[in-house]
Scaffold this active site. Sequence first.
Site, PDB file in Angstrom:
ATOM      1  N   ASP A  66       0.807  -1.217   0.000  1.00  0.00           N
ATOM      2  CA  ASP A  66       0.000   0.000   0.000  1.00  0.00           C
ATOM      3  C   ASP A  66       0.843   1.270   0.000  1.00  0.00           C
ATOM      4  O   ASP A  66       2.058   1.232   0.212  1.00  0.00           O
ATOM      5  CB  ASP A  66      -0.973   0.004   1.202  1.00  0.00           C
ATOM      6  N   ASN A 135      -7.800  -2.550  14.020  1.00  0.00           N
ATOM      7  CA  ASN A 135      -9.197  -2.856  13.661  1.00  0.00           C
ATOM      8  C   ASN A 135      -9.293  -4.092  12.767  1.00  0.00           C
ATOM      9  O   ASN A 135     -10.345  -4.375  12.206  1.00  0.00           O
ATOM     10  CB  ASN A 135      -9.840  -1.648  12.961  1.00  0.00           C
ATOM     11  N   HIS A 137      -7.515  -4.631   9.911  1.00  0.00           N
ATOM     12  CA  HIS A 137      -7.231  -4.475   8.479  1.00  0.00           C
ATOM     13  C   HIS A 137      -5.951  -5.216   8.098  1.00  0.00           C
ATOM     14  O   HIS A 137      -5.047  -5.384   8.923  1.00  0.00           O
ATOM     15  CB  HIS A 137      -7.173  -2.988   8.058  1.00  0.00           C
ATOM     16  N   GLU A 142      -9.860  -2.122   4.954  1.00  0.00           N
ATOM     17  CA  GLU A 142     -10.498  -1.794   6.217  1.00  0.00           C
ATOM     18  C   GLU A 142     -11.708  -2.702   6.458  1.00  0.00           C
ATOM     19  O   GLU A 142     -12.205  -3.344   5.511  1.00  0.00           O
ATOM     20  CB  GLU A 142     -10.953  -0.325   6.184  1.00  0.00           C
TER      21      GLU A 142
END
Length: 253
Positions: A66, A135, A137, A142
Amino acid sequence: MLHIFPDPSSIADYVSSTLVEKIRSKPELVLGLATGGTMEPIYARFVERVRRQKVDVSRLTSFNLDEYVGLSPDHPKSYSAYMREHLFQHLHFDRSRLHVPDGLAPDLEAHSREYSRKVQQCGGIELQLLGVGGNGHIGFNEPGTPFDSRCHVVRLSERTRLDNSRFFEGNAIVPASAITMGMVEIMQAREILLVATGESKAQIVAEWYRREVTEAVPFTVLKRHARAKVILDEAAASQLPDQVRRSLTAVPA
Ligand code: F6R
């Protein structure tokens, strides 16, 4: 698939020696690479090991997961800069084989499609390194990202931006969006090593353990991968049930 090591340093030994072994048996390996705090000790140990054992890395191909949208490769907080600082500048790579998405691409959607196509052209990722967000990801996929997503542009969640603000000192703002490899490119990797270290990951690791595979916790998708290892230190494993922690032994380095 779950392995618990005492600390980040023993994980760095294990992952770096696994990488070196794989590269020795196949110097043209296609690697998927992650950034973030978790990977820093791993890359540092890998660099040491490659130098000490005189491993040829010049034929490796890599694809980073990313990049932040809006940061140029020269921006100090870009993932391109991270990779140069922690890995690329230290070893004799062939730079033309190292890929990081371009956060300044004029047409981000077209760039995402092109990035995905390049991964396929190289035969897909053979060994994918992953961290995990607080979270759940993976890459910047996400919670709620469809499992059939390919490389795409994503709006980062507030949680992710807050977690990553530690890398942006002063008033610098964490970018609102990013390009990420999708769940498809990640899951097509022949082998996956996901690493989670530190107490801040304990809760999501426990949730991963408890839950069925769900798009609400992207990291659960790894339960469907035949050759994925989830590698934890004791702090990240601290909220797993006691009997699970006791029954797991570290894989030898
Ligand atoms: C980074 C990436 C992210 C990180 C994750 C954990 O390229 O893809 O999924 O792996 O946010 O980050 P750290 O290691 O900083 O906790």
